[in-house]
Design a protein around this motif. Structure first.
Motif, PDB file in Angstrom:
ATOM      1  N   UNK A  29      -6.530  -9.263   8.339  1.00  0.00           N
ATOM      2  CA  UNK A  29      -5.811  -9.779   7.152  1.00  0.00           C
ATOM      3  C   UNK A  29      -5.816  -9.089   5.834  1.00  0.00           C
ATOM      4  N   UNK A  30      -6.803  -8.334   5.705  1.00  0.00           N
ATOM      5  CA  UNK A  30      -6.953  -7.551   4.546  1.00  0.00           C
ATOM      6  C   UNK A  30      -5.934  -6.399   4.610  1.00  0.00           C
ATOM      7  N   UNK A  31      -5.743  -5.714   5.892  1.00  0.00           N
ATOM      8  CA  UNK A  31      -4.876  -4.617   6.214  1.00  0.00           C
ATOM      9  C   UNK A  31      -3.521  -5.056   5.946  1.00  0.00           C
ATOM     10  N   UNK A  32      -3.225  -6.187   6.570  1.00  0.00           N
ATOM     11  CA  UNK A  32      -1.943  -7.067   6.428  1.00  0.00           C
ATOM     12  C   UNK A  32      -1.294  -7.043   5.090  1.00  0.00           C
ATOM     13  N   UNK A  33      -2.209  -7.435   4.366  1.00  0.00           N
ATOM     14  CA  UNK A  33      -1.846  -7.686   2.714  1.00  0.00           C
ATOM     15  C   UNK A  33      -1.757  -6.492   1.932  1.00  0.00           C
ATOM     16  N   UNK A  34      -2.611  -5.582   2.167  1.00  0.00           N
ATOM     17  CA  UNK A  34      -2.674  -4.411   1.452  1.00  0.00           C
ATOM     18  C   UNK A  34      -1.276  -3.353   1.984  1.00  0.00           C
ATOM     19  N   UNK A  35      -1.126  -3.073   3.238  1.00  0.00           N
ATOM     20  CA  UNK A  35      -0.429  -2.306   3.872  1.00  0.00           C
ATOM     21  C   UNK A  35       1.207  -2.112   3.013  1.00  0.00           C
ATOM     22  N   UNK A  36       1.583  -3.385   2.644  1.00  0.00           N
ATOM     23  CA  UNK A  36       3.027  -3.275   1.913  1.00  0.00           C
ATOM     24  C   UNK A  36       3.049  -2.525   0.678  1.00  0.00           C
ATOM     25  N   UNK A  37       1.988  -2.786  -0.131  1.00  0.00           N
ATOM     26  CA  UNK A  37       1.562  -2.209  -1.250  1.00  0.00           C
ATOM     27  C   UNK A  37       1.348  -0.786  -1.145  1.00  0.00           C
ATOM     28  N   UNK A  38       0.707  -0.345  -0.169  1.00  0.00           N
ATOM     29  CA  UNK A  38       0.523   1.059   0.187  1.00  0.00           C
ATOM     30  C   UNK A  38       1.944   1.709   0.147  1.00  0.00           C
ATOM     31  N   UNK A  39       2.933   1.204   1.093  1.00  0.00           N
ATOM     32  CA  UNK A  39       4.252   1.771   1.310  1.00  0.00           C
ATOM     33  C   UNK A  39       5.136   1.749   0.131  1.00  0.00           C
ATOM     34  N   UNK A  40       4.854   0.636  -0.421  1.00  0.00           N
ATOM     35  CA  UNK A  40       5.680   0.801  -1.657  1.00  0.00           C
ATOM     36  C   UNK A  40       5.151   1.706  -2.745  1.00  0.00           C
ATOM     37  N   UNK A  41       4.091   2.125  -2.964  1.00  0.00           N
ATOM     38  CA  UNK A  41       3.499   3.308  -3.835  1.00  0.00           C
ATOM     39  C   UNK A  41       3.971   4.801  -3.197  1.00  0.00           C
ATOM     40  N   UNK A  42       4.068   4.638  -2.004  1.00  0.00           N
ATOM     41  CA  UNK A  42       4.305   6.032  -1.176  1.00  0.00           C
ATOM     42  C   UNK A  42       5.956   6.357  -1.303  1.00  0.00           C
ATOM     43  N   UNK A  43       6.725   5.472  -1.449  1.00  0.00           N
ATOM     44  CA  UNK A  43       8.005   5.859  -1.594  1.00  0.00           C
ATOM     45  C   UNK A  43       8.575   6.088  -2.995  1.00  0.00           C
ATOM     46  N   UNK A  76       9.972  -3.726  -3.077  1.00  0.00           N
ATOM     47  CA  UNK A  76       9.571  -4.251  -1.767  1.00  0.00           C
ATOM     48  C   UNK A  76      10.520  -3.632  -0.715  1.00  0.00           C
ATOM     49  N   UNK A  77       9.560  -3.187   0.227  1.00  0.00           N
ATOM     50  CA  UNK A  77      10.593  -2.312   1.214  1.00  0.00           C
ATOM     51  C   UNK A  77      11.155  -3.639   2.350  1.00  0.00           C
ATOM     52  N   UNK A  78      12.323  -3.668   2.405  1.00  0.00           N
ATOM     53  CA  UNK A  78      13.182  -4.401   3.205  1.00  0.00           C
ATOM     54  C   UNK A  78      14.215  -3.865   3.843  1.00  0.00           C
ATOM     55  N   UNK A  79      14.948  -4.662   5.022  1.00  0.00           N
ATOM     56  CA  UNK A  79      16.030  -4.175   5.889  1.00  0.00           C
ATOM     57  C   UNK A  79      16.923  -4.943   5.061  1.00  0.00           C
ATOM     58  N   UNK A  80      18.386  -4.104   5.246  1.00  0.00           N
ATOM     59  CA  UNK A  80      19.578  -4.900   4.404  1.00  0.00           C
ATOM     60  C   UNK A  80      19.792  -6.379   4.774  1.00  0.00           C
ATOM     61  N   UNK A  81      19.365  -6.758   5.948  1.00  0.00           N
ATOM     62  CA  UNK A  81      19.338  -8.103   6.132  1.00  0.00           C
ATOM     63  C   UNK A  81      18.603  -9.095   5.447  1.00  0.00           C
ATOM     64  N   UNK A  82      17.284  -8.764   5.420  1.00  0.00           N
ATOM     65  CA  UNK A  82      16.448  -9.163   4.286  1.00  0.00           C
ATOM     66  C   UNK A  82      16.856  -9.464   2.979  1.00  0.00           C
ATOM     67  N   UNK A  83      17.579  -8.198   2.562  1.00  0.00           N
ATOM     68  CA  UNK A  83      17.959  -8.124   0.970  1.00  0.00           C
ATOM     69  C   UNK A  83      18.995  -9.109   1.058  1.00  0.00           C
ATOM     70  N   UNK A  84      19.782  -9.439   1.835  1.00  0.00           N
ATOM     71  CA  UNK A  84      21.196 -10.106   1.948  1.00  0.00           C
ATOM     72  C   UNK A  84      20.471 -11.557   1.740  1.00  0.00           C
TER      73      UNK A  84
END
Length: 135
Positions: A29-43, A76-84
């Motif tokens: 659960x900790x990795x699932x919560x923190x992974x999107x934040x790490x991706x966001x900072x990396x891009x 936040x990293x998303x697909x185009x469909x999620x953004x829509x």
């Protein structure tokens, strides 16, 4: 504790792995919560520079497009469909939705056009491009 002792004092028969599974699930659960934040900072998105730039309104959606043509909605990293889908929800709450694109210099023009087209399909017509003011 999962230690069973036989009445005849024969010793340990089995090990209870329930605490181990609990710890593994908590780590998951900790990795699932923190992974999107790490991706966001990396891009990173390198914005173009212009001599004029407008201030950002508070009620806008920010769509970022990276050099690898990945989409970000409000960071936040998303697909185009999620953004829509997210934009559709915002548009249902208020018809005065503005979208600001922050496209990387190395992103493809097609990625920007596809995002604009998807958002126009749901009725959003106010677009702007985020740039860095050239000094």
């Amino acid at each position: 504790m999962a230690m069973q002792i036989n009445d005849n004092n024969e010793g340990l028969f089995e090990i209870n792995i329930t605490p181990f599974v609990d710890v593994v699930l908590v780590l998951l659960v900790i990795f699932m919560v923190t992974a999107p934040m790490m991706v966001q900072q990396a891009l990173e998105v390198n914005l173009p520079k212009t001599s004029s730039a407008d201030a950002i309104a508070k009620t806008t959606l920010s769509v970022g497009i990276t050099a690898n043509n990945q989409y970000l909605l409000n960071g936040k990293l998303m697909t185009l469909q999620e953004i829509k889908e997210q934009a559709q929800k915002a548009f249902e709450q208020s018809k005065d939705v503005q979208v600001i694109f922050a496209a990387d210099l190395d992103s493809k023009h097609e990625a920007v056009v596809m995002a604009m087209d998807s958002l126009r399909q749901i009725g959003i017509i106010q677009f702007a491009f985020q740039v860095i003011k050239q000094e």
